[in-house]
Design an enzyme around this catalytic site. Sequence first.
Site, PDB file in Angstrom:
ATOM      1  N   SER A 195     -34.023 -12.832  30.029  1.00 12.77           N
ATOM      2  CA  SER A 195     -34.204 -12.799  31.038  1.00 12.77           C
ATOM      3  C   SER A 195     -34.060 -13.511  31.860  1.00 12.77           C
ATOM      4  O   SER A 195     -34.067 -14.739  31.425  1.00 12.77           O
ATOM      5  CB  SER A 195     -35.082 -11.323  31.115  1.00 12.77           C
ATOM      6  OG  SER A 195     -35.981 -12.404  30.996  1.00 12.77           O
ATOM      7  N   ASN A 196     -33.213 -14.247  32.544  1.00 10.40           N
ATOM      8  CA  ASN A 196     -34.225 -15.000  33.594  1.00 10.40           C
ATOM      9  C   ASN A 196     -35.206 -15.289  34.093  1.00 10.40           C
ATOM     10  O   ASN A 196     -35.437 -16.789  33.580  1.00 10.40           O
ATOM     11  CB  ASN A 196     -33.208 -14.736  35.426  1.00 10.40           C
ATOM     12  CG  ASN A 196     -31.490 -14.489  35.333  1.00 10.40           C
ATOM     13  OD1 ASN A 196     -30.949 -14.614  34.038  1.00 10.40           O
ATOM     14  ND2 ASN A 196     -30.820 -15.060  36.488  1.00 10.40           N
ATOM     15  N   GLU A 197     -36.024 -14.519  33.699  1.00  7.60           N
ATOM     16  CA  GLU A 197     -37.732 -15.406  33.399  1.00  7.60           C
ATOM     17  C   GLU A 197     -38.218 -15.400  32.488  1.00  7.60           C
ATOM     18  O   GLU A 197     -38.277 -17.014  32.774  1.00  7.60           O
ATOM     19  CB  GLU A 197     -38.037 -13.958  33.652  1.00  7.60           C
ATOM     20  CG  GLU A 197     -38.498 -13.322  34.795  1.00  7.60           C
ATOM     21  CD  GLU A 197     -37.572 -12.460  35.584  1.00  7.60           C
ATOM     22  OE1 GLU A 197     -36.615 -11.791  34.683  1.00  7.60           O
ATOM     23  OE2 GLU A 197     -37.024 -11.870  36.741  1.00  7.60           O
ATOM     24  N   GLU A 220     -24.854 -17.660  21.566  1.00  8.98           N
ATOM     25  CA  GLU A 220     -24.761 -16.284  22.672  1.00  8.98           C
ATOM     26  C   GLU A 220     -24.045 -16.952  24.209  1.00  8.98           C
ATOM     27  O   GLU A 220     -24.208 -16.659  25.259  1.00  8.98           O
ATOM     28  CB  GLU A 220     -25.629 -15.746  22.580  1.00  8.98           C
ATOM     29  CG  GLU A 220     -25.654 -14.529  23.060  1.00  8.98           C
ATOM     30  CD  GLU A 220     -26.588 -13.516  23.275  1.00  8.98           C
ATOM     31  OE1 GLU A 220     -28.019 -13.659  22.052  1.00  8.98           O
ATOM     32  OE2 GLU A 220     -26.762 -12.747  23.550  1.00  8.98           O
ATOM     33  N   GLN A 229     -25.191  -6.231  17.538  1.00 10.74           N
ATOM     34  CA  GLN A 229     -26.126  -7.309  16.828  1.00 10.74           C
ATOM     35  C   GLN A 229     -27.291  -5.609  16.771  1.00 10.74           C
ATOM     36  O   GLN A 229     -27.840  -5.091  17.569  1.00 10.74           O
ATOM     37  CB  GLN A 229     -26.415  -8.238  17.935  1.00 10.74           C
ATOM     38  CG  GLN A 229     -27.519  -9.080  18.368  1.00 10.74           C
ATOM     39  CD  GLN A 229     -27.418  -9.765  19.859  1.00 10.74           C
ATOM     40  OE1 GLN A 229     -27.035  -9.466  20.298  1.00 10.74           O
ATOM     41  NE2 GLN A 229     -27.478 -11.065  19.428  1.00 10.74           N
ATOM     42  N   GLY A 230     -28.179  -5.978  15.708  1.00 15.77           N
ATOM     43  CA  GLY A 230     -28.849  -5.632  15.260  1.00 15.77           C
ATOM     44  C   GLY A 230     -30.290  -6.043  16.126  1.00 15.77           C
ATOM     45  O   GLY A 230     -31.291  -6.946  14.909  1.00 15.77           O
ATOM     46  N   TYR A 231     -30.959  -6.445  17.953  1.00 11.71           N
ATOM     47  CA  TYR A 231     -31.951  -7.927  17.532  1.00 11.71           C
ATOM     48  C   TYR A 231     -33.661  -6.697  18.607  1.00 11.71           C
ATOM     49  O   TYR A 231     -34.044  -6.539  17.827  1.00 11.71           O
ATOM     50  CB  TYR A 231     -31.509  -8.989  18.283  1.00 11.71           C
ATOM     51  CG  TYR A 231     -31.061 -10.069  17.537  1.00 11.71           C
ATOM     52  CD1 TYR A 231     -30.287  -9.873  16.632  1.00 11.71           C
ATOM     53  CD2 TYR A 231     -31.329 -11.371  18.581  1.00 11.71           C
ATOM     54  CE1 TYR A 231     -29.722 -11.433  15.897  1.00 11.71           C
ATOM     55  CE2 TYR A 231     -30.901 -12.596  17.785  1.00 11.71           C
ATOM     56  CZ  TYR A 231     -30.391 -12.658  16.291  1.00 11.71           C
ATOM     57  OH  TYR A 231     -30.337 -12.888  15.945  1.00 11.71           O
ATOM     58  N   SER A 232     -33.203  -6.518  20.295  1.00 14.89           N
ATOM     59  CA  SER A 232     -33.648  -5.943  20.600  1.00 14.89           C
ATOM     60  C   SER A 232     -34.570  -4.647  20.213  1.00 14.89           C
ATOM     61  O   SER A 232     -34.091  -3.936  19.350  1.00 14.89           O
ATOM     62  CB  SER A 232     -33.149  -5.605  21.728  1.00 14.89           C
ATOM     63  OG  SER A 232     -32.955  -6.695  22.008  1.00 14.89           O
TER      64      SER A 232
END
Lengths: 356, 399
Positions: B382-384, B244, B126-129
Amino acid sequence: MNFELTEERQMLQDTLRRYLSDKYTTAKRNDILASDAGMSADIWGELADLGVLGALFTEDQGGFGGAGFDLAVVFEELGRAGVVEPFLDSALMGGRLLAMAGRDDMVESVIAGTLQLAVAHGEPGGRYDLDHVTTIAQGGKLTGRKAVVMNAEAADHLIVSARDADEIALFLVDKDAPGLVVQGYPLLAGGRAAEVTLEGTPGDALNIGLAAIEDVTALAIVAQTAETLGAMETATALTKDYLGTRKQFGRPIGTFQALAHRMADLLIELEQARSAVINAAGYLETDARDLTLSASKNLIGRVGRLVAEEAIQMHGGIAMTQEYELAHIAKRIVMADHRFGDTDYHLERFIALSVA
Amino acid sequence: MDLSYTDDERAFREEVRAFLRDDLPPDFSDKVRKGQELTKADMERWHAILNARGWLAPNWPKAFGGAEWNAVQRHIFEEEAAAARAPRIVPFGLSMLAPVLQKFGSKAQQDHWLPRILDGSDWWCQGYSEPGAGSDLASLKTKAVRDGDHYIVNGQKTWTTLGQHANMIFCLVRTDPTVKQQEGISFLLIDMETPGIEVRPIVLLDGSAEVNEVWFTDVKVPAENLVGEENKGWTYAKYLLSHERTNIAGVGFSQAGLASVKRLARAENHNGKPLIENPHFAARVAQVEIDLRAMATTNLRIISKAAAGSAPGVEASMLKVKGTIIRQEINDLARRAVGPYAMPFASEAVEGANDMIPDPHEAGPVAAQYFNNRKLSIFGGSNEIQRSIIAKVTMGGGA
């Protein structure tokens, strides 16, 4: 009431901080971690020259410090830089045990930086109980197994605990002694340890025992809580910087209140940790020693976990990478809770001592 | 209100159990139980075993060769697979890219790529971040410029999980820098063998090398590898992220993890008694177990709604937050349980390391797993970010 360091301790702190920030960089440390020895002889020698080892011993013992606050100053700085060399195990614990046993010539070599020691006390299944010793001494010959012995491979001598006619006693064992087998391995947070087996291995009686183990563990707890405090200072400083510089959604992430408040909580807890270390160092030579040390160790264990986990979380992925400073620092903080009794062990001991 | 499974669901569970008993290679479950890394060949073999049974793609429609299980069936399978210590299915092709191709891909793309995912011809990553685009994914900068029949791609992706094994990568790329961020992104399929692509491993704090940086320098990608329409990639990306998040609660992993914490604590002694009888440790274990039992029911409530056809929204975010907190707490208990023996650097990443490292608990690298699983609350949104979604959806305000 005076919470200032003495001039001598202030100087030692400044010298040490300057030296470590110049020499003990993340890159340098990652090289040390990747090396077979897991430690740097150069760093050891240079720190000995700067007086770091002498500061761990009293004047009577041939040093120029040795009190709780001397240990706190030195180890806080070592902790800030994430130093992995065995100052705690070899110099402080090994050296102070030899001092208690009156082996002045060897203590002199420890202070000079030319003698490496290992304390082989804990055993498999002993967890954190100091009186769990099943290794047997018979006629000066030792037989048994010791667990996770720090610095055992590099040590010139091991200080081994064993039961001699039911009393726990300490013996000096030469690294080349017959029947001694040292199986070394790296540690997750740096440095090396070993499983040590003894099979009729000759040991030189030091004529000290469990009380000495308890005393040196008290010194180690002061040193290790201070070291962890130093590591927490680094973790919070890195996190504060990161929150100020990392931008997402067009602004520094530290401007999001959800993160800013958590950063504030870390700073509050950091001051709690600082005071806990001051308590530990200040009450080291009083009747309140054990109660205070358990309070401090428990608090450092709790705050340490919070700081390590929150620092990683607020950084995000970058903190998970070994080449970033925080990764190593966070491991030092968390793994400190696996020595000398963890958070729960010291909570229990605090309860037992406070109702006694 | 009825908390029991239907007869059909119970029969299905038995079927899954029998399959795992008969077809899951014992050396795989042994590796998973000990926290050891599986090799690429291991993972490919497990995929092939599942594919032979027709269970490799539980979420795909039958028309594409999937099992077309409903949410309850998928949950039952995941629970049993975790209990049997089966390896995880590598999700990038199967549960991330495939739903996007099935919904937005051309017939030619579906016919070409989907069978290759099932038979293992392609390993996707996966090329996301990107280094500057994490939580704020829409700010991504890797750009693709149209040049005749091709796109020319330049930029850098990061945190590419198992990219070292992959021959294909699906990427979000910027195709229009002049419009609102979300409206200039496209979804591109790129062959990792193309000249100009470089994969560099990132060593993580536990010594593992499961994630990578992927660099693109003038990489030529055929225009036919564009999925859907140009500049509509953000829509597809969001659709992918919703997939996901399936099994996001990780109930099965937590149940298996808790069982192993109890095993460790029964074997470990403290003051002459098993650690599991120590009131402080027992209280920690009980607290997590109480939370887990409630979350398992929350998970089933949401699954049951999904099986009835309603799409989970904010609940997925809730499960992600609570599920990862519980899993991380269990990792924390495991390292506590083994005491000083948490300190040795047991790592599959260091060749031969585990032969010399003592492991009297047969616990595997529990401390390394504790550190590695700090990622759970960071990746996949993230959880945030999840909390911001919950706040935004339920209170209508910003975050």
